[in-house]
Write a protein that holds these residues in place. Sequence first.
Motif, PDB file in Angstrom:
ATOM      1  N   ARG A 131      -5.950   5.653   4.374  1.00  0.00           N
ATOM      2  CA  ARG A 131      -4.885   6.470   3.798  1.00  0.00           C
ATOM      3  C   ARG A 131      -4.592   7.681   4.677  1.00  0.00           C
ATOM      4  NH1 ARG A 131      -7.350   5.611  -0.870  1.00  0.00           N
ATOM      5  NH2 ARG A 131      -8.213   7.688  -1.080  1.00  0.00           N
ATOM      6  N   GLU A 151       0.722   3.964  -2.942  1.00  0.00           N
ATOM      7  CA  GLU A 151       0.326   5.348  -2.691  1.00  0.00           C
ATOM      8  C   GLU A 151       1.326   6.317  -3.322  1.00  0.00           C
ATOM      9  OE1 GLU A 151      -1.373   8.117   0.830  1.00  0.00           O
ATOM     10  OE2 GLU A 151      -1.599   5.952   0.767  1.00  0.00           O
ATOM     11  N   ALA A 159       0.713   6.407  -6.929  1.00  0.00           N
ATOM     12  CA  ALA A 159      -0.488   7.188  -7.224  1.00  0.00           C
ATOM     13  C   ALA A 159      -0.150   8.669  -7.262  1.00  0.00           C
ATOM     14  CB  ALA A 159      -1.565   6.909  -6.177  1.00  0.00           C
ATOM     15  N   ARG A 160       0.633   9.098  -6.259  1.00  0.00           N
ATOM     16  CA  ARG A 160       0.979  10.517  -6.216  1.00  0.00           C
ATOM     17  C   ARG A 160       1.877  10.880  -7.400  1.00  0.00           C
ATOM     18  NH1 ARG A 160       3.932  11.156  -1.588  1.00  0.00           N
ATOM     19  NH2 ARG A 160       3.085   9.281  -0.640  1.00  0.00           N
ATOM     20  N   ARG A 167     -11.056   2.908   2.697  1.00  0.00           N
ATOM     21  CA  ARG A 167      -9.709   3.099   2.153  1.00  0.00           C
ATOM     22  C   ARG A 167      -9.222   4.518   2.347  1.00  0.00           C
ATOM     23  NH1 ARG A 167     -10.754  -0.293  -3.172  1.00  0.00           N
ATOM     24  NH2 ARG A 167     -10.150  -2.325  -2.388  1.00  0.00           N
ATOM     25  N   TYR A 224      -5.450   6.440  -5.921  1.00  0.00           N
ATOM     26  CA  TYR A 224      -4.893   5.226  -5.339  1.00  0.00           C
ATOM     27  C   TYR A 224      -5.618   3.985  -5.854  1.00  0.00           C
ATOM     28  CZ  TYR A 224      -3.543   1.879  -1.738  1.00  0.00           C
ATOM     29  OH  TYR A 224      -3.070   0.782  -1.081  1.00  0.00           O
ATOM     30  N   GLU A 225      -6.937   4.074  -5.952  1.00  0.00           N
ATOM     31  CA  GLU A 225      -7.740   2.923  -6.389  1.00  0.00           C
ATOM     32  C   GLU A 225      -7.297   2.425  -7.756  1.00  0.00           C
ATOM     33  OE1 GLU A 225      -8.987   5.614  -5.104  1.00  0.00           O
ATOM     34  OE2 GLU A 225     -10.009   4.925  -3.285  1.00  0.00           O
ATOM     35  N   GLU A 243      -4.185   0.387  -7.459  1.00  0.00           N
ATOM     36  CA  GLU A 243      -4.530  -0.890  -6.863  1.00  0.00           C
ATOM     37  C   GLU A 243      -5.179  -1.802  -7.909  1.00  0.00           C
ATOM     38  OE1 GLU A 243      -7.361  -0.566  -3.737  1.00  0.00           O
ATOM     39  OE2 GLU A 243      -6.050  -1.621  -2.331  1.00  0.00           O
ATOM     40  N   PRO A 292       0.818  -1.231   0.000  1.00  0.00           N
ATOM     41  CA  PRO A 292       0.000   0.000   0.000  1.00  0.00           C
ATOM     42  C   PRO A 292       0.841   1.266   0.000  1.00  0.00           C
ATOM     43  CG  PRO A 292      -0.947  -1.594   1.472  1.00  0.00           C
ATOM     44  CD  PRO A 292       0.326  -2.206   0.973  1.00  0.00           C
TER      45      PRO A 292
END
Lengths: 370, 521
Positions: free
Chosen positions: B511, B410, B413-414, B507, B420-421, B424, B406
Amino acid sequence: MQEWLLLEIAGAGAALVAVGAGVAALRRRRARLALAAEEAEAPAGDAAAADAGRPGGLAAVFFRGLARSREAFARGLAAWGGGADEEALQALEDALISADIGARASASIIDAVRRDLRRARDRDPREVLRAQMLQRLGEPAPLARVETPPLVVLVVGVNGSGKTTTIGKLAARYRREGRTVLLAAADTFRAGAIEQLKVWGERAGVPVVAHAAGADPAAVAHDAVAAARARGIDVVICDTAGRLQAARPLMDELGKLIRVIRRQVPEAPHEVLLVLDATIGQNALAQARAFKEVAGVTGVVLTKLDGTARGGVVVAVREETGLPVKLVGLGEGLEDLRDFDPEAFVDALLGDGGEDAGMRSAGPGATVAP
Amino acid sequence: MLETLTRGFRNARNRLQGKTTLTEDNIASALRDVRVSLLEADVELGVTRAFLARVKERAIGEVVHLKATRDGHGIAAGTRVTPAQHFIRICHEELVRLLGEEEPQLDLSGDPAIIMMVGLQGSGKTTTAGKLAHRLKEEGRRPMLVAADIYRPAAVDQLVTLGERLDVPVFSIKGMDPVTLCETAVGHARDLGRDVVIFDTAGRLAIDDALMAELERIVERTRPQEILFVADAMIGQDAVRTAAEFDRRLSFTGFVLTKFDGDARGGAALSIRAVTGKPVKFLGMGEGLDKLDDFRPEGLADRILGMGDVVGLMKDFEKVVDKETAEQDAVKMLQGRFTYDDFLKQIGMIQKLGSLRSIFEKLPGMGELMEQLPPEAFDDRELLKVRAMIQSMTKQERREPDILDPSRMERIARGSGRPYEEVEALQERFRDVRKMMGQLGQSGMFGGIPGLGGGRAARRAAARRGPVDPMSALGEAFPGLPGVGPDAPAGRPALSPEEKKALARKRREQRRARRKGRKRK
């Protein structure tokens, strides 16, 4: 073996990505639905007031192009043995298909005719068919009008359907009604498109707002609407680049163009016209669906009706998407853009309406040797 | 593009599934399906009838050879042919016959060779002339374009602009009539040392007698080697009439279908070919000037029948990938050693090949899948997002996808600006596919590859399945494959909207908690 391996690679990659895309797409679709619901609550705008004056001789112009299908219908009707004659019905169905109405729509029309004839055996089959088609075409739909100018008209369609020509004619038409018109050359993609619009602008005697080739179409539209507001112009007609409805990025670009126009005139574009070439076949349905979703099309312009094609697919378009034909293009002159008259259209198709026998005869039949 | 056609043939095949013989009765409904699909694809009514009559005659008349020899449909020697397969084979053969079996070449024998483009307004003559010039130039020719459309406003400008883009000279003289213009152009080309001249003529309607007469005079005076009739792939029943008229007056040598990359079903190809007997020479795809494809009748027939255009896809592949590397990669994938690096390479390849949609169309057995997924599923921008996410991974993460946790996700994602989803979901999908590829490698379909499971027995088992292709076998082998089932576009358990919301909330909170935790440190 190598071939399958290579295929596998693409297959897996594509499948992988497509699945993800599917998920994202569903999310987006939900968001769009929510948005659409919001928009539906907003007042429907003040589009009203019928266009006065039916153009004369429209049926006659139709007849020329429609001669062939007329003959096919005549054969079907001549063969009529009374009641629901299956053979004659089949001939009529074939005639409908040859007019590009489509296999499914034709079958549905003929089913309805058969049903009506069973109910009332003494009815004139021609009348029954005519009524069925008119019902499917719906009421004539006038062009939108607005209380406070500018009226913004957006013209969309696939490449080569006749958008720019239609805009020239539409501009001339508004001019004849005594309104001031401004054209926006937002087809910045096709080589020569801006020049072509300028030529039409000159012919119709209206100014054209244009940027350089390759400029952002939304910027052109923005400037045109701003100029119209500043100069107190009544109607802005915006050209757009031809795009195939399957080309997502280009369709999105259209969405952006509309958003930019709305920043200045929130209820615009008041009229979004999808231009369909009369030679088009069943793909018109896919176009109508896609452009309606992305650009909120309000009506169809059927062009090149002076040729041999019938454009019968508009019957199916109206039925499936609810989009009415608003205008028809019948030639190359500035005044060759008319209101669509469903009755004249159907009469011409079916061979009613007192045309003389001296009409251009149909060319060689389209029979095919196996 | 050809979805409707394909669907009709598939329905027809399904109707015949389980039948032991073909009789007039049991093929009637199959023929009806084919009829509707041909008509909805804008194949002309007369052509449709002729086609159906041929298929019917052959289907009933021919004794089904139960022991077929190896043929072009991937049916291995000794396998049985079911009546449904036989019916489809007849359709295929008749389609190929209709479309013409030869792969047509351009006749460029003249000095200079003259190619004349004719067609209706808006069919795409000018653009096609430009594409053809580009193509000939790539082949080492020295083309010259001639702007003989002096009627449409700005048509000359359009061609001049195209010429500039292509660096090909454009011949035009203001005020000169098209016939003299074309004649003059040929002499001029000779002087300039140009070996191919392309006339872009005016388009109007076929019934326009004055224009047809003008075109006839151009033909008479310049004797072009090729007269190409340009038609819009979206044209309806009128295709036949227009083409027949142009052919009667000008006797064209072949035709080009334009806008073939849209979702038009291309029935016009069948109609025009059937009525004029002239071959399709090219297919115009896309806006780019390099998008003029060769026409392969086999390929189109295969696609119509839902068999996929494997050969066409192969040709495309060869243009963009190195075969050896691709094969090594494939072996790696089938051994279950698939990394994000490989995936990134694939994305690059797909982007080079064209759109996702166009690839799927050519893949055998993908028609059904395409119908089940929303059209947005073929949105090529998704590729960009996936690419951004992968590019935000470290080298180690790309090599060893399993280390993603995770916290790493993350960061990715950034880095990629995606939620984030999505990261994933990407990881989940990635694992699914990797597992699937590994299983496929062991399933025996690739028995010939050293280092992979499966042998003769497995191969024979695969052969028994009949004329299947790997992709549809894939669907059969893994019913749970994400995206293959009718209502499972996502490779996750179905959740109600409430459950999804709750999950998303959970979620988010997690986070937030993680972020807070970091800050406190």
